[in-house]
Every structure is written in structure tokens, then in C-alpha cells.
Design an enzyme around this catalytic site. Structure first.
Site, PDB file in Angstrom:
ATOM      1  N   ARG A 312       0.705  -1.177   0.090  1.00 27.75           N
ATOM      2  CA  ARG A 312       0.071   0.061   0.088  1.00 27.75           C
ATOM      3  C   ARG A 312       0.608   1.231  -0.108  1.00 27.75           C
ATOM      4  NH1 ARG A 312      -3.524   1.504   3.124  1.00 27.75           N
ATOM      5  NH2 ARG A 312      -4.931   2.134   1.738  1.00 27.75           N
ATOM      6  N   CYS A 343      14.531  -5.138  -3.874  1.00 25.50           N
ATOM      7  CA  CYS A 343      15.387  -4.111  -4.932  1.00 25.50           C
ATOM      8  C   CYS A 343      14.711  -3.183  -5.704  1.00 25.50           C
ATOM      9  CB  CYS A 343      16.306  -4.957  -5.779  1.00 25.50           C
ATOM     10  SG  CYS A 343      17.206  -6.255  -4.726  1.00 25.50           S
ATOM     11  N   TYR A 371      -6.131  -5.276   3.056  1.00 20.07           N
ATOM     12  CA  TYR A 371      -5.285  -5.207   1.640  1.00 20.07           C
ATOM     13  C   TYR A 371      -3.739  -5.042   2.091  1.00 20.07           C
ATOM     14  CZ  TYR A 371      -9.933  -3.689   0.198  1.00 20.07           C
ATOM     15  OH  TYR A 371     -11.366  -3.610  -0.313  1.00 20.07           O
TER      16      TYR A 371
HETATM   17  N1  LLP Z   1     -17.312  -4.037  -3.216  1.00 22.07           N
HETATM   18  C1  LLP Z   1     -16.600  -4.047  -4.216  1.00 22.07           C
HETATM   19  C2  LLP Z   1     -17.386  -4.009  -5.549  1.00 22.07           C
HETATM   20  C3  LLP Z   1     -15.211  -3.638  -4.131  1.00 22.07           C
HETATM   21  O1  LLP Z   1     -14.689  -3.298  -5.444  1.00 22.07           O
HETATM   22  C4  LLP Z   1     -14.735  -3.147  -2.992  1.00 22.07           C
HETATM   23  C5  LLP Z   1     -13.309  -2.778  -3.021  1.00 22.07           C
HETATM   24  C6  LLP Z   1     -15.312  -3.446  -1.922  1.00 22.07           C
HETATM   25  C7  LLP Z   1     -16.664  -3.906  -1.997  1.00 22.07           C
HETATM   26  C8  LLP Z   1     -14.486  -3.223  -0.537  1.00 22.07           C
HETATM   27  O2  LLP Z   1     -14.457  -1.965  -0.376  1.00 22.07           O
HETATM   28  P1  LLP Z   1     -13.696  -1.392   1.286  1.00 22.07           P
HETATM   29  O3  LLP Z   1     -15.036  -1.335   2.075  1.00 22.07           O
HETATM   30  O4  LLP Z   1     -12.798  -2.345   1.504  1.00 22.07           O
HETATM   31  O5  LLP Z   1     -13.523  -0.021   0.641  1.00 22.07           O
HETATM   32  N2  LLP Z   1      -6.487  -2.282  -2.640  1.00 22.07           N
HETATM   33  C9  LLP Z   1      -6.952  -0.636  -2.084  1.00 22.07           C
HETATM   34  C10 LLP Z   1      -8.480  -0.964  -2.169  1.00 22.07           C
HETATM   35  C11 LLP Z   1      -9.021  -1.429  -3.130  1.00 22.07           C
HETATM   36  C12 LLP Z   1     -10.603  -1.399  -2.837  1.00 22.07           C
HETATM   37  C13 LLP Z   1     -11.009  -2.502  -4.180  1.00 22.07           C
HETATM   38  N3  LLP Z   1     -12.663  -2.733  -3.932  1.00 22.07           N
HETATM   39  C14 LLP Z   1      -6.128  -0.434  -1.145  1.00 22.07           C
HETATM   40  O6  LLP Z   1      -5.374  -0.940  -0.529  1.00 22.07           O
HETATM   41  O7  LLP Z   1      -6.644   0.787  -0.431  1.00 22.07           O
END
Ligand code: LLP
Length: 418
Positions: A312, A343, A371
Site C-alpha cells: 500500500r 530491490c 489489503y
Molecule cells: N465491493 C466492491 C465491488 C469492491 O470493489 C470493493 C473494493 C469493496 C466492496 C470493498 O471496499 P472497502 O469497504 O474495503 O473500501 N487495494 C486498495 C483498495 C481497493 C478496493 C477495491 N474494491 C487499498 O489498499 O487501498
């Protein structure tokens, strides 16, 4: 409630000392608090009490079987984006009938598996996907329950890489297109229209974009109703932010209350897909300082966790708090860049951190429960970290550290010869 408190000068996960965890399981190691996960999930449940609802935890945030098991035992549903995530839900004791399937490019095999298991709903993201789903379900003699993922074109005011509800994003369909997709869906025998869905982005720190999106969805619900297409549920996706540093996201309770107030007297089942707001602050990444190195410009603490374990900061310039496990550390006080062994110059977990470090010290990277592990890789042929879940003073190993054999599993040399 702080699930990672200092006690007797030492950082703990619930009632377990992190130094003992490091000793027993090694570092880097992800450490999760079961109570923290449960507490966050219960906040959603309480805020939704008295209202027909389904809380579908977004598996992508943290898909460890013990995490899914913890939430399944509380009655969670799950939001999945692949067959792999669905298999995980089943392996963890989750109920397929409480699963919603999101994702822009679902494959036929994935649809077939989800249909066979009888999931609650497919969140359809395009007209083309609807046709394929109808075909797959028809061939199986089944009917697929669907909602259409609408892209409401609202600005989630979050990092562009995790913003998903703007017209320029690849997700969902516009509200105009949604009308056409619903009309078509209503004609298809193997499709049953049950809901509408959106997800506008992640790490939102304000309520207003959610409410703007909800209002657009409600307009669509009314238009469809006028055409005789009745929707039973409304899925607002995930996206609620957490505090990593000084952000002030709304509480889960305030967010849900605002949604319920906007709905007023409407009788519709509410579905949510929270990931980060359940898991992020239920986990830390425990790592050890291997070396300290001071150059003319910088103080570097070289740790044994890296961007392959937690990407992240490198990917989104995310800021994660980094604390010393030993509160009374009397090492070299300076502003340290906390960097990993990979690296790449982008391999850092924190920069310019005021810490008093010594070689061998343990550090805890906060906000690592969502994440974190799920985005980890074997880059630089590094084994993925161990994961443990703490429950009071008990520590359960919930994923073994990978071995070299794990890393090369499935790889083959060329046949003998020259
Ligand atoms: N529903 C859908 C269709 C999604 O695409 C996502 C997250 C969620 C629910 C859950 O969202 P949350 O409540 O966690 O915000 N890797 C990134 C975050 C990518 C989120 C992708 N979709 C990070 O580390 O910030």
C-alpha cells in the site's frame, strides 16, 4: 477500544505480547485481533437492526480462512470477485446463499460454480456479461438472481486508484444503460432481477458521496418500478474509510444512520459490502529491524518486511503508523525511513518516522489488516509472511509462513537435453 495496546512497556495484540509472537512464529508476521474484527462487524449489525439487511464482507480485504470463519460465525454474508474467493468462503464455513458476486470480467466457469452453489446474487457489470450469465444459467437449467452494478458518476474524493464510481472508471454501467440492461434482463427466462448495486470507491471519509450515489440509485429504482420491474434489494457496496493517521471518517453507525434516513419509509433490503472498515484496524504487520544505516542524507532502518508483504505505501503512497513494540526503546533517536529488502526504491513502509531504533528491534505496522496480506506477492522470491489470529491471550497460527517449496510449487525445468 484499542486492540493493540501498550502494556507493561510492550505492545500487545489483545492480551498477547507481540515479542512472544515474533519469537514463536518469526517475522514478518501478520497479527489479527479476533475481537477487533467482531467488534467492527457488530457495529454494522447494530446499526442495521430492525431493518432487513445483509452484510457481505468484501473478501478481497483479508481472505484468510480464520478471518472469514470469524465473520461467518457472526452471520456475515460475503462479497466475492472470483471463484477462488467463493471457494475460500465455502472452506471457511460461509453460506453460499449469503454471497454476492461482483467483478467486471467474470468467467463462465466462475458463473457456473456460483450458480451450482446457489449464491444470492450476481452483480452484473455490463450488458455483455448479462448475456453470458443468462446463457450459462440457461444451459444449467437454473435461474441467476442479478442486480446491475450502476456507476452513479459521483466523486468519492479518494485516491484515484481506488475510486470506482466515476464515469471514466471501468466499473458498472451508467444509469441510462442500466435501464436498458434491466429491460433486457426482465425478458430472459434464466435471469431473475432482484436488486441494484453500486460501489463508488474505497477509503471514503465523507458520507455525502454515498448519499449522492444512493439518491441516484433510488431514482433508478422508481423508474424501474414504473415499468413493472421491482427490485427487492439495494446494495451500496463497501468503501467506508478508516483512520490510518488523522482522517476522520464517519463512524459505521453514523454512515448507516444517514443511509437509513435517506431511505425513509421505503421497504427495501439493504446490502453492504464492507472490507476495510471491518479488517484494516484489526491487523498489524510485525517486522524486525535487521540493520540501521545512516547515509549523508538519510537514516535508513532496513526491516525484514517489504513491499511484497505490504504494497500500500508503494502503490498508493498510503501512510501507515509504525510503532515500536518496546515502548521504552532507548535506541538511536532520529527520523528514520523504514525500508525493506526488495530491490526497488519504492520499497518502503514509512518515511521520516521519529523513532529510537536499535538493530533487532521489533516494529508494528498499523492498519495492516485490510489489503495487506491479500495484496502480497513472492517478488524477489520472498516467502509470504505467516499470519496469526489472537483471541485474548491465545495465539492461533492461521497461515504458515511459506517455504521455498511453496514458492516454486508448479514450476518446472525444461525437459533434459541441451
Ligand atoms: N465491493 C466492491 C465491488 C469492491 O470493489 C470493493 C473494493 C469493496 C466492496 C470493498 O471496499 P472497502 O469497504 O474495503 O473500501 N487495494 C486498495 C483498495 C481497493 C478496493 C477495491 N474494491 C487499498 O489498499 O487501498
Amino acid at each position: 477500544m484499542d486492540y493493540f495496546p501498550y502494556r507493561d512497556g510492550e505492545l500487545h495484540a489483545e492480551d498477547a505480547a507481540l515479542s512472544n509472537i515474533a519469537e514463536q512464529f518469526g517475522t514478518p508476521c501478520y497479527v489479527y485481533s479476533r475481537a477487533a474484527l467482531e467488534n467492527a462487524f457488530r457495529q454494522y449489525q447494530e446499526a442495521l437492526s430492525g431493518c432487513d439487511h445483509l452484510i457481505c464482507y468484501a473478501v478481497k480485504a483479508n481472505s484468510n480462512l480464520a478471518v472469514l470463519d470469524t465473520l461467518a460465525r457472526l452471520g456475515a454474508g460475503f462479497d466475492i470477485v472470483s471463484a477462488g474467493e467463493l471457494e475460500r468462503v465455502i472452506a471457511a464455513g460461509g453460506e453460499p446463499s449469503r454471497v454476492v458476486f461482483s467483478g467486471v470480467a467474470k468467467k463462465r466457469e466462475e458463473m457456473a460454480l456460483a450458480l451450482e452453489l446457489g449464491i444470492a446474487c450476481f452483480n452484473v457489470e455490463s450488458a455483455a456479461e448479462l448475456e453470458v450469465l443468462a446463457d450459462v444459467a440457461g444451459a444449467m437449467g437454473l435461474c441467476a438472481r442479478i442486480s446491475v452494478r450502476v456507476n452513479p458518476d459521483v466523486d468519492a474524493q479518494t485516491h484515484p486508484y481506488i475510486s470506482t464510481g466515476l464515469r471514466e472508471n471501468k466499473f458498472g454501467v451508467t444509469t441510462d444503460e442500466a435501464l436498458r440492461v434491466y429491460r433486457r434482463a426482465a425478458e430472459l427466462d434464466s435471469i431473475e432481477v432482484v436488486g441494484v448495486d453500486c460501489h463508488i470507491g474505497s477509503q471514503l471519509t465523507q458520507i455525502s458521496p454515498f448519499i449522492d450515489a444512493l439518491k441516484r440509485l433510488l431514482e433508478l429504482v422508481d423508474e424501474l418500478e414504473a415499468e413493472g420491474i421491482t427490485l427487492r434489494h439495494l446494495d451500496l457496496g463497501g468503501g467506508l474509510g478508516v483512520c490510518y493517521r488523522d482522517e476522520q471518517p464517519p463512524s459505521i453507525g453514523d454512515y448507516i444512520a444517514a443511509v437509513r434516513a435517506t431511505l425513509g419509509e421505503r421497504k427495501v433490503k439493504l446490502v453492504f459490502e464492507p472490507g476495510r472498515s471491518i479488517a484494516a484496524n484489526a491487523g498489524i504487520l510485525l517486522t524486525r529491524v535487521e540493520y540501521l544505516k545512516t547515509t549523508p542524507d538519510h537514516h535508513f532502518a532496513l526491516i525484514d518486511a517489504a513491499m511484497n508483504d505490504m504494497i500500500r505505501p508503494a502503490l498508493y503512497e498510503a501512510w501507515l503508523d509504525i510503532r515500536q513494540v518496546n515502548a521504552d526503546a532507548d535506541g538511536h533517536r532520529a527520523r528514520w525511513d523504514i525500508v525493506g529488502p526488495v530491490c526497488e526504491t519504492g520499497d518502503f513502509l514509512g518515511k521520516d518516522r521519529d523513532l529510537a531504533l536499535r538493530q533487532g528491534d521489533l516494529l508494528a505496522v498499523s492498519g495492516a489488516g485490510a489489503y495487506g496480506f491479500t495484496m502480497s506477492s513472492n517478488y524477489n522470491s520472498r516467502p509470504r509472511a505467516a499470519e496469526v489470529m489472537v483471541e485474548g491471550e491465545h495465539v492461533h497460527l492461521v497461515r504458515e509462513r511459506e517455504s521455498f517449496a511453496d514458492i516454486i510449487r508448479g514450476e518446472h525445468r525444461l525437459p533434459p537435453g541441451n
